[in-house]
Design a protein around this motif. Structure first.
Motif, PDB file in Angstrom:
ATOM      1  N   ALA A  93      -0.119   7.723   6.804  1.00  0.00           N
ATOM      2  CA  ALA A  93      -0.498   6.547   5.567  1.00  0.00           C
ATOM      3  C   ALA A  93      -1.626   5.356   6.191  1.00  0.00           C
ATOM      4  O   ALA A  93      -1.792   4.551   5.659  1.00  0.00           O
ATOM      5  CB  ALA A  93       0.772   5.670   5.443  1.00  0.00           C
ATOM      6  N   LYS A 113      -4.375   4.535   3.822  1.00  0.00           N
ATOM      7  CA  LYS A 113      -4.047   3.668   2.842  1.00  0.00           C
ATOM      8  C   LYS A 113      -3.779   2.398   3.358  1.00  0.00           C
ATOM      9  O   LYS A 113      -4.223   1.159   2.542  1.00  0.00           O
ATOM     10  CB  LYS A 113      -2.526   4.120   2.041  1.00  0.00           C
ATOM     11  N   GLY A 153       2.256   2.391   2.499  1.00  0.00           N
ATOM     12  CA  GLY A 153       2.367   3.027   3.952  1.00  0.00           C
ATOM     13  C   GLY A 153       3.327   2.470   5.119  1.00  0.00           C
ATOM     14  O   GLY A 153       4.046   1.601   4.654  1.00  0.00           O
ATOM     15  N   SER A 168       0.778  -0.982   0.125  1.00  0.00           N
ATOM     16  CA  SER A 168       0.049  -0.009  -0.117  1.00  0.00           C
ATOM     17  C   SER A 168       0.735   1.237   0.169  1.00  0.00           C
ATOM     18  O   SER A 168       0.396   2.463  -0.285  1.00  0.00           O
ATOM     19  CB  SER A 168      -1.170   0.106   1.180  1.00  0.00           C
TER      20      SER A 168
END
Length: 132
Positions: free
Chosen positions: A75, A78, A6, A4
């Motif tokens: 993050a 996400k 993150g 992702s």
């Protein structure tokens, strides 16, 4: 989660000691304060009912098949979206925030608007069977 983009700081398995113990260990080892929200904690109705009957706190019950992840705040959305896209993570949720100030500890914002300090579980709340 990793794909992702993150920044995942760490992940822990809350099987032993439950969510409260894991979050306390993380706060103490990182030297941060963590605020968790009781109303954001996903506790199934059957688990809540069993805990009430037995006089147990769901924060300390073993959570097999779950994980606690500390993710960079920028993050978090996400990573959470990536977790929810997976069939086993569809119920994933954000339960708290890491703050830099204060002593290394965990604060629980209760459903009544007060705060309490959930500590590390001492001993075993529920006995675990031995697997031979």
């Amino acid at each position: 989660m990793l794909q992702s983009g993150g920044a995942i700081r760490c992940m822990r398995d809350p099987t032993r000691g439950g969510v409260a113990t894991v979050i306390n260990e993380l706060a103490k080892s990182a030297g941060v304060e963590i605020l968790i929200e009781e109303t954001a904690m996903p506790v199934r109705d059957g688990v809540r009912a069993a805990c009430e009957i037995l006089g147990l706190d769901p924060l300390y019950v073993a959570c097999e098949g779950r994980l606690v992840a500390i993710v960079d705040g920028s993050a978090a959305d996400k990573v959470l979206a990536a977790m929810r896209r997976h069939p086993l993570g569809s119920d994933s949720c954000r339960i708290g925030t890491v703050t830099r100030g204060g002593a290394p500890r965990v604060l629980l914002q209760t459903a009544f608007g007060t705060t309490r300090l959930p500590d590390v579980l001492a001993g075993a709340q529920l006995p675990r069977p031995r697997i031979c």
